[in-house]
Design an enzyme around this catalytic site. Structure first.
Site, PDB file in Angstrom:
ATOM      1  N   ASP A 130       0.867  -1.171   0.000  1.00  0.00           N
ATOM      2  CA  ASP A 130       0.000   0.000   0.000  1.00  0.00           C
ATOM      3  C   ASP A 130       0.906   1.224   0.000  1.00  0.00           C
ATOM      4  OD1 ASP A 130      -2.465   1.439   0.391  1.00  0.00           O
ATOM      5  OD2 ASP A 130      -3.186  -0.286   1.533  1.00  0.00           O
ATOM      6  N   ASP A 232      -3.074   4.530  -2.494  1.00  0.00           N
ATOM      7  CA  ASP A 232      -4.178   4.898  -1.614  1.00  0.00           C
ATOM      8  C   ASP A 232      -4.699   6.302  -1.926  1.00  0.00           C
ATOM      9  OD1 ASP A 232      -5.618   4.407   1.078  1.00  0.00           O
ATOM     10  OD2 ASP A 232      -4.698   6.364   1.353  1.00  0.00           O
ATOM     11  N   GLU A 286      -6.572   3.266  -5.797  1.00  0.00           N
ATOM     12  CA  GLU A 286      -7.858   3.149  -5.111  1.00  0.00           C
ATOM     13  C   GLU A 286      -8.817   4.140  -5.756  1.00  0.00           C
ATOM     14  OE1 GLU A 286      -8.167   4.936  -1.317  1.00  0.00           O
ATOM     15  OE2 GLU A 286      -9.836   3.675  -0.703  1.00  0.00           O
ATOM     16  N   HIS A 352     -10.799  -3.501   3.647  1.00  0.00           N
ATOM     17  CA  HIS A 352     -10.691  -3.004   5.031  1.00  0.00           C
ATOM     18  C   HIS A 352     -11.542  -1.759   5.287  1.00  0.00           C
ATOM     19  CE1 HIS A 352      -8.131  -0.597   2.587  1.00  0.00           C
ATOM     20  NE2 HIS A 352      -8.017   0.279   3.559  1.00  0.00           N
ATOM     21  N   ASP A 353     -12.162  -1.220   4.249  1.00  0.00           N
ATOM     22  CA  ASP A 353     -13.019  -0.040   4.431  1.00  0.00           C
ATOM     23  C   ASP A 353     -14.500  -0.400   4.400  1.00  0.00           C
ATOM     24  OD1 ASP A 353     -10.847   1.693   4.591  1.00  0.00           O
ATOM     25  OD2 ASP A 353     -10.757   1.951   2.416  1.00  0.00           O
TER      26      ASP A 353
HETATM   27  C1  GLC Z   1      -8.175   4.936   1.813  1.00  0.00           C
HETATM   28  C2  GLC Z   1      -7.945   3.731   2.686  1.00  0.00           C
HETATM   29  C3  GLC Z   1      -8.590   3.984   4.009  1.00  0.00           C
HETATM   30  C4  GLC Z   1      -7.950   5.184   4.635  1.00  0.00           C
HETATM   31  C5  GLC Z   1      -8.012   6.400   3.712  1.00  0.00           C
HETATM   32  C6  GLC Z   1      -7.077   7.470   4.156  1.00  0.00           C
HETATM   33  O1  GLC Z   1      -9.511   5.129   1.545  1.00  0.00           O
HETATM   34  O2  GLC Z   1      -8.409   2.588   2.059  1.00  0.00           O
HETATM   35  O3  GLC Z   1      -8.490   2.885   4.874  1.00  0.00           O
HETATM   36  O4  GLC Z   1      -8.597   5.486   5.843  1.00  0.00           O
HETATM   37  O5  GLC Z   1      -7.619   6.067   2.403  1.00  0.00           O
HETATM   38  O6  GLC Z   1      -5.756   7.076   3.958  1.00  0.00           O
END
Ligand code: GLC
Length: 577
Positions: A130, A232, A286, A352-353
């Site tokens: 990541d 990310d 992402e 994980h979100d």
């Molecule tokens: C992305 C990640 C998430 C995180 C956010 C800020 O959406 O997947 O878990 O909280 O970015 O980094």
């Protein structure tokens, strides 16, 4: 009823295990250059904080993952995406990085990392890291320097708005207790921008020095031998630094204003030249913008930016009040057809979100948890695109059991609770919603066995273990030939052995059926038919295809449907003659 289903499914796996192995990789007419390892990869996502603790501090760590590599290998998956493991004060569980070349103290050391990477490579598993560079931690040296004075050389590493210009134009923050993305810092009488929490200041991508720093960091990890990067929140990285006013209420659709702005594509092309073109690493960002055009602009090979799109429209469909299968089918079919000729997609139903896949898209009641979980796994593993499969879903792990706000750990849930409370909202209602949808639901410790804390830690887990670990755990499922775990292994084998499931054409059948999802996947004369019942009652599908002579390759019931009449949450894969 429950007993019957359980007994039935034991036989089912035995049946399918034999059949799946009989199917072998077909030679393909595809040009070799069109085949890519990252298209054929099966990615298993690990949230390191919750996978396995090795030292009893209640937090998962790298040595813990290392000790479970044989399990990971036994799944058959070919790549692991690790959520951030870098040094971090953990405001957002590692998504707030204070040293991009260091390992988080709780997770171990660089030696542990090197051992983990080697352990994966020795087992033929690739590692995707990541990369969190839309923002850093406020404890990163760059930010410490940046905030120290207006003339510091690092000042322009972040976005600052001098207070003498007045209050900055409103920017919505996803995690802030006031939803305000500007935080005032009295040290230099200025506001800094943070789209996420106050401890996650946004980096200034318009500054070429920042970009070079990031490329150097990426090269550091690529030189170590990592195999890919997941960028990310990267679609938010480029910004109009004049910070114009946005229309009132824009935050309801903030991605229209935040995603794919300014020079983002130029930065990705530069990153590709500087890093991706020099290593055999895969790249996925992402989010995929707001339109198909955005998504294609990110990943079409001739643009030399990224490899594959990771779009949210599919995973966002499920709400606490439920979802419509017709919408689900429409969304996944639309994305598939838009990428049929060009570009490449990711396929996933959890990360994980999100709360757990089976609780959101399936049915986590004791009666239907296993069949619905297997059915959803069948969907993921038979669609076109690269599957991203979330740790614990192979067991059919469910949402956690969070009752009181004190039990939640996620910064987003906790800060939103505070925000809603300040607004005088109905907090009981808020909590009900969060019990279902909080990100913490997908972050509970992996359920290894029925011992204390599910075998995750000898200490006190950082987050509550789901109480159903006594019955839902890997040790029990290892012994059960019909378990979700063993079914997942068969699915993986099947996908790895059949390029038609990776590259084959996708055709939706029986489109208007609100209960079942039926489609074919076809390549070079090899044709699979997949039937999925998304409901807890028997349902029929009329595909117009004769399956009487078809071979059942895999199914989650001992007597797979032969006439389009599917049992509750039945999934069945046929190979058509
Ligand atoms: C992305 C990640 C998430 C995180 C956010 C800020 O959406 O997947 O878990 O909280 O970015 O980094």
């Amino acid at each position: 009823m429950k007993g019957a289903i359980l007994a039935a499914s034991v036989t089912a796996t035995l049946l399918v295990a034999t059949l799946a192995c009989q199917t072998s990789n077909t030679p393909t007419d595809m040009p070799a250059t069109d085949r890519k390892w990252w298209k054929e990869a099966i990615v298993y996502q690990i949230y390191p904080r919750s996978f396995q603790d090795s030292d009893g501090d209640g937090v998962g760590d790298l040595k813990g993952i290392l000790s479970r590599l044989d399990y990971i290998k036994s799944l058959g998956i070919t790549a692991v995406w690790l959520n951030p493991i870098y040094s971090s004060p953990n405001d957002d569980n590692g998504y707030d990085i204070s040293d991009y070349r260091g390992i988080m103290r709780e997770f171990g050391t660089m030696e542990d990392f090197d051992a983990l990477l080697k352990g994966m490579h020795d087992r033929g598993i690739k590692l995707i890291m990541d990369l969190v560079v839309n923002h850093s931690s406020d404890e990163h040296e760059w930010f410490q320097q940046s905030r120290s004075s207006r003339t510091n050389p690092y000042r322009n590493y972040y976005h600052w708005w001098p207070a003498e210009k007045g209050t900055p134009p409103y920017r919505y923050s996803l995690f802030d207790v006031n939803h305000d993305a500007w935080a005032y810092d009295s040290l230099t009488n200025a506001y800094y921008l943070h789209y996420f929490s106050r401890k996650q200041p946004d980096l200034n991508w318009e500054n070429p020095k920042v970009r070079q720093e990031v490329y150097d960091i990426m090269k550091f990890w690529a030189d170590k031998g990592v195999d890919g990067f997941r960028l990310d929140a990267f679609q938010f990285a480029a910004k109009d630094t004049t910070f114009p006013e946005f229309p009132k209420g824009y935050e309801k659709n903030f991605t229209l204003y935040y995603a794919m702005q300014g020079n983002l594509h130029e930065y990705l092309k530069e990153m590709n030249r500087e890093v991706f073109s020099k290593y055999d690493v895969m790249s996925v960002a992402e989010g995929a913008g707001n339109t198909f055009e955005d998504a294609h602009n990110l990943v079409d090979a001739d643009r030399q930016e990224l490899n594959m799109a990771y779009a949210f429209e599919g995973v966002d469909i499920a709400k606490p009040e439920g979802y419509s299968l017709l919408t689900f089918k429409e969304v996944f079919s639309r994305w598939d057809s838009s990428f049929a000729e060009k570009g490449w997609l990711s396929i996933f139903l959890a990360n994980h979100d999100q709360a757990r896949m089976v609780s959101r898209f399936g049915n986590d009641s004791p009666e239907f948890r296993a069949p619905s979980s297997k059915m959803l796994s069948t969907f993921i593993m038979t669609m076109r695109g690269t599957p991203y499969y979330y740790y614990g879903d192979e067991l059919g792990m469910t949402n956690g059991d969070f009752q009181r706000i004190e039990e939640f750990r996620d910064v987003q849930t906790l800060n939103e609770y505070q925000y809603q409370k300040n607004q005088g909202a109905d907090m009981a209602r808020f909590l009900e919603r969060k019990k279902f949808e909080s990100r913490d639901n997908g972050r509970t410790p992996f359920q290894w066995d029925d011992s204390r804390h599910a075998g995750f830690t000898t200490g006190t887990p950082w987050i509550k273990v789901a109480p159903n670990y006594k019955t839902i755990n890997a040790a029990a499922q290892e012994k059960d030939p019909n378990s979700c775990l063993n079914y997942f292994r068969e699915l993986v084998k099947l996908r790895k052995n059949n390029l038609a499931l990776v590259y084959g054409d996708y055709t939706l059948l029986d489109e208007a059926n609100p209960n079942t999802y039926s489609y074919t996947r076809e390549l070079d004369g090899k044709k699979f038919l997949i039937l999925l019942n998304f409901t807890s009652t028997p349902a029929s599908t009329n595909t117009g295809l004769d399956v009487s002579k078809a071979r059942v390759v895999l199914g989650n019931y001992p007597q797979p449907s032969r006439d389009g009449k599917l049992q509750p949450y039945e999934s069945v894969i046929y190979e058509l003659p």
